[in-house]
Write a protein that holds these residues in place. Structure first.
Motif: not given
Lengths: 409, 409
Positions: A133-148, A346-348, A377-384
């Motif tokens: 993936v070279h043309d857009r910000p990446l998307l990361m997600s975090i588990f909701k609850s993990v302990v137990g 803010d971050f490019g 992300i797609s919208a923001a990159l396209e200026g929509i």
């Protein structure tokens, strides 16, 4: 300044002679004493002597008590310390950290010092390459609850996140080695879910599994995780020390990107009077030590960091630094799809959009949470505008997210 | 509270509902979410849930902005984290350290958690035993200048300090591996000087050589130093992480006491709003991790620490703690012989009197500097005032010290 590492401090004092203070630092933290040395010895010791480079006193006529400060730059000869971060930090801020109101703002390490640091093994470009993936910000997600929770639950959470089109999923930093979801089994279960999701979405994914346990066994644990299929690691750097990250990232057998978590950083960066600036603590030092991605507080959530500090961290990860690879900035906390245009402003585009509640809390479910981000992300990159994009057919996930959290521009 | 580690925080907020905040910590840093869980799941997850033990709000009617705070105690189930300090610290203060004005004041670890920590291998009594000194405070001295000096110079400095009757000599914390005074040669040269001095004084001596370099090589370096004759180590714990100290101190082949240096501590303890209290940072955690001696700022010098904090560090090193050995308190900075009665009043006799300038700066020279301290210690133990003791024949060194620095009682 060749052969010197330069530290910049801010020190507060209503009355101090800052010139005298600067000299006492430059001498005290290097040769110990100077004026009383015989001239012959001075010639010999000069190469070990710290040098005051600049003193800039901020003094207002109507300053309230506690407001007078100076920014001081001291150059420390490389010859005085071994080429490792504990030695550098102890030299420039070991004893000095306890000497009144003083904060370490920055460190400019010399070319020679930096040459001992390979830095990020993958870095921003390497992570993009692994994902294709070279043309857009990446998307990361975090588990909701993990302990137990057990393996089946984590696998299910993982699959739902992956279905939404995220590029990276990271463990929670408080998920340690435990009988319910032990490291290797967790990796196997989650990577299996990643493969199933990829069959649906066609999308590659990195899973940053939390590397924990005794310091001397971290490298072996990392190799075990990699053998089990892990393609990234998460690491609580400040709970272990920068040198541990440096050794892990320099280890050729640890062939996956490492994401640095900022746990414990709030013990050091927020005070104006004490500690270490966020840009150094979470920016430059993490990169020197070899973090491929660096999480740090975003300016949008409840975690407090003035926006100029968030951006200073980002700059430290991306600016030229002795030829080291750049580290991927991951501003975190309080992120929902309605913030995406602002994040990009803010971050490019060289940023990882990282969300937890903004994905799992989506009204249509976790998978829709990821989709809403990707649509934003797609919208923001396209200026929509997000409002317009949300109305597009197929963007129902974004519409629901905007309805739930609004848009902040 | 069996099976739980208890964290005490102070958090400042002019408006927060501290009850709500405490619950959000207890839930957020453990099971993640609670109220929305189905009842059946609650039964299963209850053992992982953090518990709010107490909330004490300090709220004055006429409080200025920024003065309202609460002390909050949260119990974290041991089952949630592995039995190592990085896991415990990341759990109780990883993310939370970045959540507004909040300081970690204390940690009460459970019996079960503590059982993974042998603590100091020698401790206070073991250090006394090695030296054969049971009836008085110990005296430690620090090299004057070390960076840029060669072996002959360090050996000479060492010999002069040893002649004065000091019990321990420690490296400067900024002396790293270097070509002028490499570790093994330094140990050999200094221990040779120790033997020569012992022939004169009849006095045993521990030399704490600075253990530095890459994390993974520290244990091997320690063994090299010991093979070369080192009978103690100095270690910049906070530059490496508590777990590294824990692993070193638990290593049976590292058969000498370890003195913990507080370098970098000032980045974390001085702010009232952020960081970790000195008593935890330099007291309890150092002891848990196995420090036999712990240096920390004295209340007498330029290094700033309110006296109640110095004493809280001392108490944490000496109070009962799950059967662990006590660690020798070493309050440091600004110490001269005229302070000895005050040190003994503040810290008792189980203390190491640690001096640098107060020994090397003695008008009659370094050896007289040590002698003056020993004379002051004898006088204080016998209840003789320093002024009277200084006048005794044979106590000329003390007299000169008192003339130079005065007496502070």
């Amino acid at each position: 300044m060749n052969g010197y590492c330069i530290a910049t401090y801010r020190t507060y004092d209503d009355k101090a002679d800052f010139n005298k203070k600067a000299i006492s630092i430059a001498v005290g933290l290097t040769v110990g004493s100077w004026t009383e040395l015989p001239e012959a010895q001075k010639a010999n010791m000069e190469k070990h002597l710290g040098k005051v480079l600049s003193i800039s006193v901020h003094e207002l006529a109507d300053a309230a008590p506690g407001e007078r400060y100076a920014d001081i730059q001291i150059a420390y000869p490389d010859i005085n310390f071994s080429r490792d971060l504990p030695a550098l930090l102890v030299t420039v801020f070991g004893k000095l950290s306890m000497d009144g109101k003083i904060k370490l703002l920055d460190l400019d390490v010399s070319e020679s010092f930096a040459s001992a640091f390979p830095g990020p093994k993958f870095g921003l470009d390497g992570v993009r390459q692994l994902l294709g993936v070279h043309d857009r910000p990446l998307l990361m997600s975090i588990f909701k609850s993990v302990v137990g929770y057990d393996l089946a639950n984590l696998q299910d959470q993982f699959y739902k996140q992956a279905l939404g089109g995220v590029d990276l999923i990271k463990d929670d930093e408080i998920l340690f080695e435990n009988p319910l979801t032990p490291l290797e089994k967790r990796v196997e279960a989650c990577m299996e879910a990643a493969r199933r999701a990829e069959a649906e979405t066609g999308q590659k994914l990195l899973y940053a599994v939390n590397l924990t346990g005794p310091t001397s066994q971290l490298a072996a644990s990392a190799r075990k995780a990699i053998d089990a299929g892990a393609n990234a690691l998460l690491f609580n750097v400040l709970a272990y020390g920068y040198d541990v990250l440096h050794e892990l990232s320099s280890d050729s057998s640890i062939s996956v990107p490492i994401a640095a978590h900022p746990a414990m950083a709030g013990a050091m960066y927020p005070s104006p009077h004490y500690g270490i600036s966020a840009a150094l603590l979470l920016g430059k030092l993490m990169r020197l030590a070899g973090a491929d991605l660096v999480l740090f507080p975003s300016p949008y959530g409840s975690v407090v960091m003035p926006k100029e500090e968030n951006l200073a961290v980002k700059d430290a990860l991306l600016s030229p630094l002795h030829g080291l690879r750049t580290s991927f900035p991951v501003p975190s906390a309080g992120i929902h799809p309605g913030l995406v245009p602002l994040i990009l402003k803010d971050f490019g585009t060289d940023v990882v959009v990282n969300a937890g509640g903004g994905i799992h809390g989506h009204p249509m479910g976790t998978a829709a949470g990821g989709q809403a981000f990707r649509q934003a992300i797609s919208a923001a990159l396209e200026g929509i505008s997000l409002r317009d994009a949300a109305a597009h057919p197929g963007n129902e996930a974004l519409q629901a997210a905007v309805n739930a959290w609004g848009i902040r521009e």
